[in-house]
Design an enzyme around this catalytic site. Structure first.
Site, PDB file in Angstrom:
ATOM      1  N   LYS A  72      57.804  -9.005  53.669  1.00  0.00           N
ATOM      2  CA  LYS A  72      59.074  -8.753  52.997  1.00  0.00           C
ATOM      3  C   LYS A  72      60.264  -8.937  53.924  1.00  0.00           C
ATOM      4  O   LYS A  72      61.285  -9.470  53.526  1.00  0.00           O
ATOM      5  CB  LYS A  72      59.079  -7.342  52.418  1.00  0.00           C
ATOM      6  CG  LYS A  72      60.280  -7.108  51.554  1.00  0.00           C
ATOM      7  CD  LYS A  72      60.038  -6.125  50.473  1.00  0.00           C
ATOM      8  CE  LYS A  72      61.203  -6.075  49.526  1.00  0.00           C
ATOM      9  NZ  LYS A  72      61.284  -7.275  48.681  1.00  0.00           N
ATOM     10  N   ASN A 112      57.120  -5.036  67.457  1.00  0.00           N
ATOM     11  CA  ASN A 112      57.562  -5.863  66.336  1.00  0.00           C
ATOM     12  C   ASN A 112      58.597  -6.837  66.886  1.00  0.00           C
ATOM     13  O   ASN A 112      59.588  -6.410  67.469  1.00  0.00           O
ATOM     14  CB  ASN A 112      58.180  -4.962  65.250  1.00  0.00           C
ATOM     15  CG  ASN A 112      58.991  -5.735  64.216  1.00  0.00           C
ATOM     16  OD1 ASN A 112      59.995  -5.245  63.723  1.00  0.00           O
ATOM     17  ND2 ASN A 112      58.580  -6.935  63.881  1.00  0.00           N
ATOM     18  N   GLY A 113      58.338  -8.140  66.705  1.00  0.00           N
ATOM     19  CA  GLY A 113      59.301  -9.139  67.187  1.00  0.00           C
ATOM     20  C   GLY A 113      58.567 -10.285  67.857  1.00  0.00           C
ATOM     21  O   GLY A 113      57.366 -10.472  67.636  1.00  0.00           O
ATOM     22  N   ARG A 117      55.693  -5.099  55.494  1.00  0.00           N
ATOM     23  CA  ARG A 117      56.197  -5.909  56.604  1.00  0.00           C
ATOM     24  C   ARG A 117      55.115  -6.802  57.216  1.00  0.00           C
ATOM     25  O   ARG A 117      55.386  -7.588  58.115  1.00  0.00           O
ATOM     26  CB  ARG A 117      56.757  -4.996  57.712  1.00  0.00           C
ATOM     27  CG  ARG A 117      57.866  -4.097  57.244  1.00  0.00           C
ATOM     28  CD  ARG A 117      58.315  -3.163  58.356  1.00  0.00           C
ATOM     29  NE  ARG A 117      58.942  -3.900  59.426  1.00  0.00           N
ATOM     30  CZ  ARG A 117      60.219  -4.212  59.478  1.00  0.00           C
ATOM     31  NH1 ARG A 117      61.012  -3.850  58.498  1.00  0.00           N
ATOM     32  NH2 ARG A 117      60.711  -4.883  60.492  1.00  0.00           N
ATOM     33  N   GLU A 127      55.219 -17.136  44.701  1.00  0.00           N
ATOM     34  CA  GLU A 127      54.987 -16.062  45.673  1.00  0.00           C
ATOM     35  C   GLU A 127      53.772 -15.223  45.331  1.00  0.00           C
ATOM     36  O   GLU A 127      52.990 -14.879  46.213  1.00  0.00           O
ATOM     37  CB  GLU A 127      56.200 -15.111  45.719  1.00  0.00           C
ATOM     38  CG  GLU A 127      57.379 -15.637  46.487  1.00  0.00           C
ATOM     39  CD  GLU A 127      58.542 -14.657  46.464  1.00  0.00           C
ATOM     40  OE1 GLU A 127      59.086 -14.369  47.533  1.00  0.00           O
ATOM     41  OE2 GLU A 127      58.924 -14.174  45.373  1.00  0.00           O
ATOM     42  N   HIS A 178      65.337 -37.493  36.822  1.00  0.00           N
ATOM     43  CA  HIS A 178      65.269 -38.299  38.043  1.00  0.00           C
ATOM     44  C   HIS A 178      63.987 -38.044  38.820  1.00  0.00           C
ATOM     45  O   HIS A 178      63.981 -38.135  40.042  1.00  0.00           O
ATOM     46  CB  HIS A 178      66.502 -38.031  38.902  1.00  0.00           C
ATOM     47  CG  HIS A 178      67.775 -38.347  38.188  1.00  0.00           C
ATOM     48  ND1 HIS A 178      68.194 -39.639  37.971  1.00  0.00           N
ATOM     49  CD2 HIS A 178      68.674 -37.539  37.579  1.00  0.00           C
ATOM     50  CE1 HIS A 178      69.331 -39.609  37.283  1.00  0.00           C
ATOM     51  NE2 HIS A 178      69.634 -38.345  37.033  1.00  0.00           N
ATOM     52  N   LYS A 203      59.375 -16.838  42.201  1.00  0.00           N
ATOM     53  CA  LYS A 203      58.607 -15.626  41.866  1.00  0.00           C
ATOM     54  C   LYS A 203      57.169 -15.985  41.534  1.00  0.00           C
ATOM     55  O   LYS A 203      56.231 -15.323  41.962  1.00  0.00           O
ATOM     56  CB  LYS A 203      59.212 -14.877  40.666  1.00  0.00           C
ATOM     57  CG  LYS A 203      60.489 -14.143  40.870  1.00  0.00           C
ATOM     58  CD  LYS A 203      60.388 -12.898  41.711  1.00  0.00           C
ATOM     59  CE  LYS A 203      60.541 -13.194  43.170  1.00  0.00           C
ATOM     60  NZ  LYS A 203      61.723 -13.250  43.838  1.00  0.00           N
ATOM     61  N   CYS A 250      55.950  -7.259  60.964  1.00  0.00           N
ATOM     62  CA  CYS A 250      55.202  -6.175  61.583  1.00  0.00           C
ATOM     63  C   CYS A 250      55.945  -4.860  61.366  1.00  0.00           C
ATOM     64  O   CYS A 250      57.170  -4.821  61.344  1.00  0.00           O
ATOM     65  CB  CYS A 250      54.992  -6.339  63.098  1.00  0.00           C
ATOM     66  SG  CYS A 250      54.091  -7.842  63.511  1.00  0.00           S
ATOM     67  N   TRP A 280      52.019  -8.783  61.050  1.00  0.00           N
ATOM     68  CA  TRP A 280      52.158 -10.110  60.442  1.00  0.00           C
ATOM     69  C   TRP A 280      52.042 -11.078  61.612  1.00  0.00           C
ATOM     70  O   TRP A 280      52.900 -11.114  62.487  1.00  0.00           O
ATOM     71  CB  TRP A 280      53.507 -10.250  59.740  1.00  0.00           C
ATOM     72  CG  TRP A 280      53.610 -11.502  58.928  1.00  0.00           C
ATOM     73  CD1 TRP A 280      53.204 -11.660  57.630  1.00  0.00           C
ATOM     74  CD2 TRP A 280      54.170 -12.756  59.336  1.00  0.00           C
ATOM     75  NE1 TRP A 280      53.456 -12.946  57.219  1.00  0.00           N
ATOM     76  CE2 TRP A 280      54.046 -13.639  58.242  1.00  0.00           C
ATOM     77  CE3 TRP A 280      54.735 -13.229  60.517  1.00  0.00           C
ATOM     78  CZ2 TRP A 280      54.483 -14.954  58.299  1.00  0.00           C
ATOM     79  CZ3 TRP A 280      55.163 -14.543  60.574  1.00  0.00           C
ATOM     80  CH2 TRP A 280      55.038 -15.391  59.466  1.00  0.00           C
ATOM     81  N   GLU A 288      64.780 -19.312  41.091  1.00  0.00           N
ATOM     82  CA  GLU A 288      64.252 -17.966  41.347  1.00  0.00           C
ATOM     83  C   GLU A 288      62.985 -17.712  40.527  1.00  0.00           C
ATOM     84  O   GLU A 288      62.021 -17.125  41.029  1.00  0.00           O
ATOM     85  CB  GLU A 288      65.361 -16.932  41.039  1.00  0.00           C
ATOM     86  CG  GLU A 288      64.965 -15.480  41.146  1.00  0.00           C
ATOM     87  CD  GLU A 288      64.496 -15.032  42.541  1.00  0.00           C
ATOM     88  OE1 GLU A 288      64.579 -15.818  43.496  1.00  0.00           O
ATOM     89  OE2 GLU A 288      64.008 -13.899  42.643  1.00  0.00           O
TER      90      GLU A 288
HETATM   91  C1  G6P Z   1      61.205 -12.962  52.504  1.00  0.00           C
HETATM   92  C2  G6P Z   1      60.923 -12.134  51.275  1.00  0.00           C
HETATM   93  C3  G6P Z   1      61.803 -12.605  50.117  1.00  0.00           C
HETATM   94  C4  G6P Z   1      63.267 -12.544  50.528  1.00  0.00           C
HETATM   95  C5  G6P Z   1      63.533 -13.311  51.820  1.00  0.00           C
HETATM   96  C6  G6P Z   1      64.907 -13.008  52.355  1.00  0.00           C
HETATM   97  O1  G6P Z   1      60.794 -14.261  52.286  1.00  0.00           O
HETATM   98  O2  G6P Z   1      59.563 -12.225  50.913  1.00  0.00           O
HETATM   99  O3  G6P Z   1      61.596 -11.759  48.995  1.00  0.00           O
HETATM  100  O4  G6P Z   1      64.049 -13.074  49.498  1.00  0.00           O
HETATM  101  O5  G6P Z   1      62.596 -12.929  52.823  1.00  0.00           O
HETATM  102  O6  G6P Z   1      64.941 -11.661  52.739  1.00  0.00           O
HETATM  103  P1  G6P Z   1      66.233 -10.773  52.798  1.00  0.00           P
HETATM  104  O7  G6P Z   1      65.733  -9.406  53.171  1.00  0.00           O
HETATM  105  O8  G6P Z   1      67.114 -11.363  53.841  1.00  0.00           O
HETATM  106  O9  G6P Z   1      66.863 -10.789  51.451  1.00  0.00           O
END
Ligand code: G6P
Length: 613
Positions: A608, A100-101, A27, A493, A509, A490, A2, A74, A486
């Protein structure tokens, strides 16, 4: 998650808040809402994105106001709909809140308030907060800020809140515990926001609030007090951020802009720290703790998502150069075990946002057991750098696309610098090796620039070819195993295609059972110490008719013969190869998502900054 933003001053609050919400949309984007003091206290809110709210208010003629609050959500408690959207009114509709929280004890507080005659419109925990404030204010016959302060003593959980009230059109009352809140201090105007991005176009003077602080802006003055009612002198800082950094600058998406910014962000992460000609490498945050680092029995790295992947690369780096055993932990798992941590351990917390709730909680736990905590973060002034003993910023600049790109390469770069500094101090690498490695590190920005120039078109073509695949497998070994993870993350996501990253040898395996002529398999296979091994793994996939895409070192001919597509990256020491090999994988996920018409910067269900556990 949020995003919250509030304004009081001489401008039109509506426009400031709508613009601010758009900047904070990373957010969360389940719903958006705004409350203005325009005649009465009016709340306008809507499921969907800020643009949907804006469109719904196009013909609303009465948005004239110099004070207001806004929220982009969110969803946690209650599905995303108009009713659960913020702001939420108090029972008498004289006040409204943005939050927010998460309020952990909201259910018991709600029950208590219901027994006192309150009725609730939404399913949210946030609405309970404003009813509680209202109840205290009426019962204690106190000011709004006093009621907020007293409510804070009853509420358990994390919050950044702002309350607006009919009683005073110059007044905003805000508070923070566990969720970020920044005050922007302009000429006769004030801003409140979850981060500085909604503020920077108006003022560079900001105050980052600490937990357990209450802010009162009234009659053009700013006052901060602690929850214990002690006055605090606001510490005004100057933002090191330009408006251009948070705009798309001609790119179609923030993610693409951020991928292409990497040559610059990597130079920035090394600026003033590395000078290969002078054999110089320094990280200011390490100096005070150098001895502790050299003597560390163990390094424990905590993080989430992409940051956790950067931690996995760091495991290889620290073990190779500094000869210190490393464990890499998901912060969310670490915090709920009873981990064995003591004062001889070093904990490194990696986080782009510096706000991830699980990572923050892991830090507090490790601190309580006496460990020294280093932060590797991007957002300056965020919560994690303030909770750690020391650390190093990656200086990647604001990252707005939800899928993390330039933060990953910046994190690996900073962690590589840490490993080299400790290794040199311990004598676990020779001076000549050290010199060679910092020369290699310094060459990275140019090499990334070269990759972006030479591979983008080709990767776009490959993306078109594979965009309809239902699954992808990403395989790598050694330093490039985390890159496989990674790359797969990506793709998941932003394109919503199922993808798995695996150590290439481990494929035998299980995942090898998935291989058929439909299955794209992305190998990360630069010329390194496991090259021959990965060539065998590629053979094994080819024998089963998998479709092979390989990221290889320029000049490689052997893998080209086995693969349907090869993407070239320049030669680099294998320890730093993740910073190069990840770049085409970022582009691949981007182009697949674009060709599928997905919302690249705001993928479904994600946010994010994950400020809830
Ligand atoms: C969320 C974001 C990711 C990020 C992760 C950790 O899932 O979408 O892109 O890697 O949080 O966030 P941070 O800000 O702690 O790197």
């Amino acid at each position: 998650m949020c995003g919250i933003v509030a304004y009081v001053g001489h401008r039109q609050a509506y426009q400031v808040i709508i613009n601010g919400l758009k900047r904070l949309e990373y957010r969360g984007y389940d719903s958006a809402g705004i409350a203005l003091l325009n005649g009465g206290l009016n709340v306008y809110k809507k499921k969907g994105k800020v643009a949907d709210l804006e469109a719904s208010l196009k013909n609303e003629g009465h948005l004239n106001s110099h004070i207001g609050i806004g929220h982009t959500r969110w969803a946690t408690h209650g599905e995303p709909n108009d009713t659960n959207a913020h702001p939420h009114y108090s029972a008498n509709k004289n006040m409204a809140i943005i939050h927010n929280g998460i309020i952990e004890n909201y259910a018991s507080l709600k029950q208590d308030l219901i027994s006192k005659g309150h009725t609730f419109q939404s399913e949210t925990d946030s609405e309970v907060f404003i009813h509680l404030i209202e109840h205290i204010k009426d019962y204690e016959k106190c000011s709004l800020d006093e009621a907020v302060r007293l409510a804070m003593t009853q509420v358990v959980g994390a919050y950044a809140i702002v309350v607006i009230s009919k009683e005073d059109s110059t007044q905003l009352v805000a508070a923070r515990k566990g969720s970020p809140l920044v005050v922007g201090v302009g000429e006769g105007e004030y801003f409140l926001a979850s981060d500085a991005t909604p503020i920077v176009e108006y003022t560079k003077k900001v105050v980052y609030l600490n937990d357990h602080e209450v802010v009162v802006i009234r009659g053009g003055e700013l006052h901060i007090r602690t929850v214990e009612d002690l006055p605090i002198t606001p510490y005004i800082q100057t933002l090191d951020m330009e408006l251009t950094q948070i705009e798309k600058g001609g790119y179609k998406h923030f993610m693409l802009k951020e991928i292409f910014e990497q040559p610059k962000s990597l130079r920035d992460s090394m600026r003033g720290r590395i000078n290969a000609d002078k054999n110089h490498l320094v990280l200011g945050g390490l100096i005070e703790y150098q001895q502790r680092l050299m003597n560390a029995q163990r390094i424990v790295i905590v993080g989430c998502g992409t940051s956790w992947h950067a931690g996995l690369v760091a495991e290889y780096l620290f073990e190779e150069f500094a000869r210190i055993p490393v464990e890499v932990e998901y912060a969310s798992e670490f915090r709920y075990r009873n981990p064995v941590i003591n004062e001889n351990d070093i904990v490194i917390a990696i986080s782009q946002s510096g706000e991830t709730a699980d990572t923050l909680a892991a830090i507090e736990l490790a601190k309580s057991k006496g460990a020294i905590i280093f932060g590797v973060c991007n957002v300056v002034g965020s919560s994690i750098p303030r909770a750690t003993h020391s650390g190093a910023y990656i200086h990647a600049g604001p990252e707005i696309g939800v899928a993390s790109t330039k933060a990953f390469t910046g994190q690996v770069t900073v962690l590589a610098m840490m490993a080299l500094i400790i290794g040199r101090a311990k004598g676990t690498i020779t001076e000549s090796k050290f010199q060679e490695m910092i020369t290699e590190l310094s060459s990275i920005p140019d090499k990334v620039e070269h990759i972006l120039k030479t591979t983008d078109e080709q990767v776009r073509y490959i993306a078109e070819e594979f965009k309809d695949a239902k699954n992808f497998l990403y395989l790598g070994r050694g330093y490039n195993f985390p890159v496989a993870l990674e790359g797969a993350l990506k793709l998941k996501e932003i394109s919503y295609i199922h993808a798995e990253g695996y150590p290439a040898a481990e494929m035998k395996h299980g995942p090898i059972a998935l291989i058929d002529e439909q299955m794209p398999v992305v190998f990360i296979a630069p010329k390194d110490s496991s090259y021959e091994k990965i060539v065998s793994n590629i053979q094994e996939i080819k024998a089963r008719k998998g479709r092979i895409i390989a990221v290889v070192t320029e000049g490689d001919t052997e893998i080209s013969r086995l693969s349907e597509f090869t993407i070239n990256v320049p030669q680099i020491h294998e320890a730093f190869s993740p910073i190069l090999t990840v770049v085409p994988l970022q582009l691949l996920s981007y182009h697949v998502a674009v060709s599928l018409g997905k919302d690249v910067d705001q993928p479904r269900n994600l946010a994010k900054a994950v400020t809830v556990e």
